[in-house]
Design an enzyme around this catalytic site. Structure first.
Site, PDB file in Angstrom:
ATOM      1  N   LYS A  13       0.837  -1.205   0.000  1.00 36.68           N
ATOM      2  CA  LYS A  13       0.000   0.000   0.000  1.00 36.68           C
ATOM      3  C   LYS A  13       0.874   1.258   0.000  1.00 36.68           C
ATOM      4  O   LYS A  13       2.079   1.175   0.262  1.00 36.68           O
ATOM      5  CB  LYS A  13      -0.933  -0.054   1.212  1.00 36.68           C
ATOM      6  CG  LYS A  13      -1.875  -1.278   1.187  1.00 36.68           C
ATOM      7  CD  LYS A  13      -2.805  -1.320   2.392  1.00 36.68           C
ATOM      8  CE  LYS A  13      -3.715  -2.539   2.345  1.00 36.68           C
ATOM      9  NZ  LYS A  13      -4.672  -2.590   3.471  1.00 36.68           N
ATOM     10  N   TYR A  53     -12.154  -4.032  -3.516  1.00 31.65           N
ATOM     11  CA  TYR A  53     -12.705  -4.033  -2.152  1.00 31.65           C
ATOM     12  C   TYR A  53     -14.237  -4.052  -2.141  1.00 31.65           C
ATOM     13  O   TYR A  53     -14.849  -3.578  -1.191  1.00 31.65           O
ATOM     14  CB  TYR A  53     -12.186  -2.816  -1.375  1.00 31.65           C
ATOM     15  CG  TYR A  53     -10.788  -3.009  -0.815  1.00 31.65           C
ATOM     16  CD1 TYR A  53     -10.469  -4.117  -0.022  1.00 31.65           C
ATOM     17  CD2 TYR A  53      -9.780  -2.081  -1.069  1.00 31.65           C
ATOM     18  CE1 TYR A  53      -9.193  -4.289   0.492  1.00 31.65           C
ATOM     19  CE2 TYR A  53      -8.494  -2.247  -0.549  1.00 31.65           C
ATOM     20  CZ  TYR A  53      -8.218  -3.361   0.234  1.00 31.65           C
ATOM     21  OH  TYR A  53      -6.956  -3.534   0.758  1.00 31.65           O
ATOM     22  N   ASN A 114      -2.268  -0.010   7.151  1.00 29.30           N
ATOM     23  CA  ASN A 114      -1.582  -1.262   7.509  1.00 29.30           C
ATOM     24  C   ASN A 114      -0.681  -1.816   6.411  1.00 29.30           C
ATOM     25  O   ASN A 114      -0.383  -3.001   6.371  1.00 29.30           O
ATOM     26  CB  ASN A 114      -2.588  -2.297   8.021  1.00 29.30           C
ATOM     27  CG  ASN A 114      -3.627  -2.669   6.987  1.00 29.30           C
ATOM     28  OD1 ASN A 114      -3.590  -2.165   5.868  1.00 29.30           O
ATOM     29  ND2 ASN A 114      -4.536  -3.553   7.335  1.00 29.30           N
ATOM     30  N   HIS A 117      -1.551  -5.557   1.432  1.00 27.44           N
ATOM     31  CA  HIS A 117      -2.725  -6.409   1.200  1.00 27.44           C
ATOM     32  C   HIS A 117      -2.255  -7.802   0.811  1.00 27.44           C
ATOM     33  O   HIS A 117      -1.271  -7.947   0.082  1.00 27.44           O
ATOM     34  CB  HIS A 117      -3.588  -5.846   0.061  1.00 27.44           C
ATOM     35  CG  HIS A 117      -4.584  -6.855  -0.446  1.00 27.44           C
ATOM     36  ND1 HIS A 117      -5.791  -7.059   0.171  1.00 27.44           N
ATOM     37  CD2 HIS A 117      -4.519  -7.752  -1.465  1.00 27.44           C
ATOM     38  CE1 HIS A 117      -6.442  -8.046  -0.458  1.00 27.44           C
ATOM     39  NE2 HIS A 117      -5.697  -8.465  -1.460  1.00 27.44           N
ATOM     40  N   GLU A 128      -8.477 -11.784  -7.689  1.00 29.05           N
ATOM     41  CA  GLU A 128      -7.653 -10.574  -7.582  1.00 29.05           C
ATOM     42  C   GLU A 128      -6.531 -10.562  -8.623  1.00 29.05           C
ATOM     43  O   GLU A 128      -6.258  -9.525  -9.229  1.00 29.05           O
ATOM     44  CB  GLU A 128      -7.080 -10.467  -6.159  1.00 29.05           C
ATOM     45  CG  GLU A 128      -8.175 -10.170  -5.133  1.00 29.05           C
ATOM     46  CD  GLU A 128      -7.705 -10.262  -3.682  1.00 29.05           C
ATOM     47  OE1 GLU A 128      -6.518 -10.569  -3.433  1.00 29.05           O
ATOM     48  OE2 GLU A 128      -8.542 -10.025  -2.784  1.00 29.05           O
TER      49      GLU A 128
HETATM   50  P1  IDP Z   1      -7.257  -7.586   5.365  1.00 31.26           P
HETATM   51  O1  IDP Z   1      -6.529  -6.518   4.592  1.00 31.26           O
HETATM   52  O2  IDP Z   1      -6.437  -8.051   6.539  1.00 31.26           O
HETATM   53  O3  IDP Z   1      -7.750  -8.707   4.510  1.00 31.26           O
HETATM   54  P2  IDP Z   1     -10.005  -6.623   5.438  1.00 31.26           P
HETATM   55  O4  IDP Z   1     -10.974  -6.893   6.531  1.00 31.26           O
HETATM   56  O5  IDP Z   1     -10.194  -7.331   4.143  1.00 31.26           O
HETATM   57  O6  IDP Z   1      -8.541  -6.898   6.030  1.00 31.26           O
HETATM   58  O7  IDP Z   1     -10.004  -5.067   5.198  1.00 31.26           O
HETATM   59  C1  IDP Z   1      -9.358  -4.517   4.076  1.00 31.26           C
HETATM   60  C2  IDP Z   1      -8.588  -3.284   4.499  1.00 31.26           C
HETATM   61  O8  IDP Z   1      -9.517  -2.302   4.971  1.00 31.26           O
HETATM   62  C3  IDP Z   1      -7.633  -3.480   5.679  1.00 31.26           C
HETATM   63  O9  IDP Z   1      -6.389  -4.036   5.293  1.00 31.26           O
HETATM   64  C4  IDP Z   1      -7.500  -2.069   6.166  1.00 31.26           C
HETATM   65  O10 IDP Z   1      -6.618  -1.307   5.332  1.00 31.26           O
HETATM   66  C5  IDP Z   1      -8.906  -1.519   5.973  1.00 31.26           C
HETATM   67  N1  IDP Z   1      -9.689  -1.638   7.215  1.00 31.26           N
HETATM   68  C6  IDP Z   1     -10.199  -2.763   7.749  1.00 31.26           C
HETATM   69  N2  IDP Z   1     -10.850  -2.485   8.900  1.00 31.26           N
HETATM   70  C7  IDP Z   1     -10.728  -1.153   9.099  1.00 31.26           C
HETATM   71  C8  IDP Z   1     -11.192  -0.254  10.107  1.00 31.26           C
HETATM   72  O11 IDP Z   1     -11.840  -0.623  11.088  1.00 31.26           O
HETATM   73  N3  IDP Z   1     -10.864   1.059   9.936  1.00 31.26           N
HETATM   74  C9  IDP Z   1     -10.155   1.519   8.881  1.00 31.26           C
HETATM   75  N4  IDP Z   1      -9.700   0.708   7.907  1.00 31.26           N
HETATM   76  C10 IDP Z   1      -9.984  -0.612   8.005  1.00 31.26           C
HETATM   77 MG    MG Z   2      -9.182  -8.754   3.011  1.00 31.55          MG
END
Ligand code: IDP
Ligand code: MG
Length: 149
Positions: A13, A53, A114, A117, A128
């Site tokens: 990212k 997404y 974070n 991905h 994907e």
């Molecule tokens: P993942 O990336 O670990 O698979 P997902 O639940 O698929 O997690 O969520 C996709 C992305 O959305 C996360 O990596 C993060 O960047 C963002 N995200 C998930 N939950 C939150 C939140 O509570 N607040 C802000 N961003 C979030």
């Molecule tokens: Mg995910």
């Protein structure tokens, strides 16, 4: 049956790019023994990110997520159990819950930033990879590690 040709989609990212972590992250997957299949550095369109997404479209952070995710290297890795292992290497979605030694556990602090991905299932990985890469961009070659794994 577990397949040595399983593939996953990994995207670094924008904050991972800004922190200068691209090399370190690529190195972790190389060292683990996964085979590099495709890689490009790109500025993703809003449409592409929305499609990527789509399962999160009703979440309150969706708009912010699309805005945040604009650019970075996208990579396909291949190997035995690469989807599950890749997720373990990433750590938990929330860096707070991620153990030291994982990518998110070592390099970031907040869920909305974070840095990486990774596909969460073999089926989603395939979707994907097809969304982000054309078939010609997936490079075919035999890794010399293949016979040892
Ligand atoms: P993942 O990336 O670990 O698979 P997902 O639940 O698929 O997690 O969520 C996709 C992305 O959305 C996360 O990596 C993060 O960047 C963002 N995200 C998930 N939950 C939150 C939140 O509570 N607040 C802000 N961003 C979030
Ligand atoms: Mg995910």
């Amino acid at each position: 049956m577990a397949s040595i040709s399983e593939r996953t989609f990994i995207a670094i990212k924008p904050d991972g790019v800004q922190w200068g972590l691209v090399g370190k992250i690529i190195t972790r997957f190389e060292q683990k023994g996964f085979k590099l299949v495709a890689m490009k550095f790109m500025h993703a369109s809003e449409d592409l990110l929305k499609e990527h997404y789509t399962d999160l479209k009703d979440r309150p952070f969706y708009a912010g997520l699309i805005k945040y995710m604009r650019s970075g290297p996208v990579v396909v890795w291949e190997g035995l159990n690469v989807v599950k292992t890749g997720r373990v290497m990433l750590g938990e979605t929330n860096p707070t819950d991620s153990k030291p030694g994982t990518i998110r556990g070592d390099f970031c602090v907040q869920v909305g930033r974070n840095i990486i991905h990774g596909s969460d299932s073999v089926e989603n990985a395939e979707t994907e990879i097809n969304l982000w890469f054309t078939p010609e961009e997936l490079v075919e070659y035999t890794s010399c590690a293949h016979q040892w794994i």
